[in-house]
Design an enzyme around this catalytic site. Structure first.
Site, short mmCIF file in Angstrom:
data_model
loop_
_atom_site.label_atom_id
_atom_site.label_comp_id
_atom_site.label_asym_id
_atom_site.label_seq_id
_atom_site.Cartn_x
_atom_site.Cartn_y
_atom_site.Cartn_z
N CYS A 90 27.93 35.81 49.13
CA CYS A 90 27.70 36.71 50.28
C CYS A 90 26.28 36.62 50.84
CB CYS A 90 28.01 38.14 49.89
SG CYS A 90 29.77 38.40 49.70
C1 LIG Z 1 37.44 46.99 46.81
C2 LIG Z 1 37.23 48.44 47.24
C3 LIG Z 1 37.51 48.59 48.71
C4 LIG Z 1 38.23 49.31 46.48
O1 LIG Z 1 38.00 50.67 46.80
P1 LIG Z 1 37.88 51.77 45.67
O2 LIG Z 1 37.80 53.09 46.32
O3 LIG Z 1 36.77 51.36 44.75
O4 LIG Z 1 39.28 51.65 45.00
P2 LIG Z 1 39.65 51.51 43.46
O5 LIG Z 1 39.79 50.06 43.12
O6 LIG Z 1 38.77 52.36 42.58
O7 LIG Z 1 41.08 52.17 43.51
C5 LIG Z 1 41.29 53.57 43.82
C6 LIG Z 1 42.77 53.85 43.80
O8 LIG Z 1 43.42 53.18 44.88
C7 LIG Z 1 44.44 52.30 44.39
N1 LIG Z 1 44.49 51.08 45.19
C8 LIG Z 1 43.77 49.93 45.00
N2 LIG Z 1 44.11 49.00 45.91
C9 LIG Z 1 45.06 49.58 46.70
C10 LIG Z 1 45.79 49.14 47.82
N3 LIG Z 1 45.65 47.93 48.33
N4 LIG Z 1 46.67 50.01 48.38
C11 LIG Z 1 46.85 51.24 47.89
N5 LIG Z 1 46.19 51.73 46.82
C12 LIG Z 1 45.30 50.90 46.23
C13 LIG Z 1 44.06 52.02 42.97
O9 LIG Z 1 45.18 51.65 42.23
C14 LIG Z 1 43.45 53.33 42.54
O10 LIG Z 1 44.47 54.22 42.19
P3 LIG Z 1 44.27 55.28 40.99
O11 LIG Z 1 43.13 56.14 41.42
O12 LIG Z 1 45.57 55.96 40.92
O13 LIG Z 1 43.92 54.45 39.79
C15 LIG Z 1 35.82 48.91 46.92
O14 LIG Z 1 35.64 49.08 45.55
C16 LIG Z 1 34.77 47.97 47.40
O15 LIG Z 1 34.75 47.55 48.54
N6 LIG Z 1 33.77 47.70 46.55
C17 LIG Z 1 32.67 46.85 46.90
C18 LIG Z 1 33.19 45.50 47.04
C19 LIG Z 1 32.22 44.50 47.51
O16 LIG Z 1 31.25 44.77 48.15
N7 LIG Z 1 32.49 43.31 47.16
C20 LIG Z 1 31.73 42.24 47.57
C21 LIG Z 1 32.64 41.10 47.69
S1 LIG Z 1 31.78 39.77 48.24
#
Ligand SMILES: CC(C)(COP(=O)(O)OP(=O)(O)OC[C@H]1O[C@@H](n2cnc3c(N)ncnc32)[C@H](O)[C@@H]1OP(=O)(O)O)[C@@H](O)C(=O)NCCC(=O)NCCS
Length: 382
Positions: free
Chosen positions: A165
């Protein structure tokens, strides 16, 4: 072969042109979720017994509402859409090209490069170095940068860089340093982010994250700059801290490991929550130090062109820096339209939101992501 000529060292280096190219195909959250859910439902039915016995993990359903709320993403661009939504395939169908043909990544690199060169009012003869810097390259060699260099008729040097990134900001720093040291008069930095081939479209946690795009910038000495919009680079800063929380394991050694080279562990995966928690404070400290190092105060910064991975990360980082919520004008978000485009995110934000700045206005381009890697440049409009 023409060697890079030596040039004189420069005290003022500027960004004189920027280019953004986006693919014609769009994949909306709704389309993506519909196809993923159909895939997951069929998978769960086919593996019902194994899931019941705890041998196979059930695939959770995805939701467009969750995606937008958790990430700020509404859609993404796809270089090739065919195949992504096909539940028999779940990956784009990018045709193989013969070695004599222009490669896919060079093609999208050129699309952005030409726009940046026009914006900078520069031709091939003005450029001495081409850096193609992105999260993945289509092949190991010859470098995509050399292919682009040849297509544009640029003499001098071309090389590829991979810094996930932070590939764009790290390459801009290399470009700045080359011009400052006198090893190039002007440098073309390109970020052809062809991310879709590394997405696991069968994984609910990550199927929505990435989009394809290509961005480019021209950097040169202030004394040669004739562009309408140019920015003096006041300083640049990069840092890396090792983390396993974002990984893409695909690589050439897979051939020797008697595994499916494209198995799940080899595609993009992350521990998103940990990334969020660990990277936000690192980015805040990095930016505070960077602003101080160039003798500015935080309120002097008119625009924050931040990395675009997650809207909540950007809101949090901007709030910690400013002590209040940032306005959409101060810290523009492009995630809704583009999704996460790896290193190109902050450059897209710059491309779409810089022309209104006036002489003397300062802004910061900043990326953060896998590695971990954080890169930033503080610029002032001329
Ligand atoms: C990936 C990201 C969007 C996920 O969001 P989040 O709020 O952390 O979500 P989580 O993974 O903790 O999941 C929260 C809940 O949503 C659910 N969930 C995850 N993906 C889902 C989807 N596609 N659809 C519906 N629900 C989903 C999970 O199962 C979890 O359920 P639970 O609370 O019952 O266990 C977020 O963590 C993120 O963007 N992080 C930074 C990533 C980043 O910058 N990466 C760099 C890559 S280069």
């Amino acid at each position: 072969m023409v060697e890079t000529p030596g040039f004189k060292a420069q005290s003022e280096v500027v960004i004189s042109g920027a280019g953004l190219w986006k693919p014609e195909h769009i994949v909306s959250n709704e389309e993506l979720v519909k196809s993923y859910n159909a895939f997951a439902t069929r998978f769960n039915e086919e593996h019902a017994t194994a899931i019941e016995q705890g041998e196979v993990q059930e695939k959770p359903l995805s939701s467009a509402e969750f995606i937008e709320k958790a990430s700020g993403i509404r859609q993404r661009y796809a270089y090739v859409k065919e195949g992504i939504l096909d539940i028999e395939r779940m990956r784009p169908k990018i045709p193989r090209r013969p070695e004599e043909a222009l490669s896919h990544q060079a093609e999208i690199a050129l699309n952005a490069a030409r726009i940046a060169l026009d914006a900078a009012a520069k031709t091939a003869d003005d450029i001495d170095m081409v850096i193609v810097s992105c999260a993945y390259t289509e092949r190991s060699y010859p470098a995509i940068a050399i292919e682009v260099q040849s297509e544009l008729g640029i003499k001098g040097t071309g090389f590829d860089m991979l810094v996930a990134c932070s590939a764009a900001t790290f390459a801009l720093q290399r470009a700045h340093d080359a011009i400052a040291a006198g090893s190039a008069r002007a440098v073309l930095v390109i970020n052809p982010e062809l991310t879709s081939p590394q997405v696991n479209y069968t994984d609910s946690d990550s199927h929505f994250i990435f989009g394809d795009v290509s961005t480019a910038m021209v950097l040169e000495a202030a004394e040669t700059c004739t562009s309408d919009h140019s920015y003096t680079i006041l300083g640049s800063k990069s840092q890396t801290v090792f983390s396993n929380n974002i990984r893409s394991n695909f690589g050439y050694v897979a051939y020797t490991q008697d595994i499916d080279a494209y198995c799940e562990e080899n595609l993009f995966h992350q521990n998103g929550r940990s990334v969020f928690k660990e990277v936000c404070p690192m980015a805040v400290t990095h930016l505070q130090e960077q602003i101080e190092e160039v003798d500015l105060d935080l309120p002097d910064v008119k625009r924050w062109w931040l990395h675009q991975a997650n809207i909540n990360m950007n809101l949090l980082i901007a709030k910690r820096l400013l002590g209040r919520d940032a306005s959409a004008e101060e810290a523009p978000i492009v995630l809704d339209e583009f999704a996460n485009t790896a290193s190109a995110g902050s450059i897209i934000a710059f491309c779409l939101h810089h022309q209104d700045l006036v002489k003397g206005d300062c802004g910061v381009i900043c990326s953060f992501g896998a590695g971990y890697s954080i890169g930033s440049l503080v610029v002032r409009k001329r």
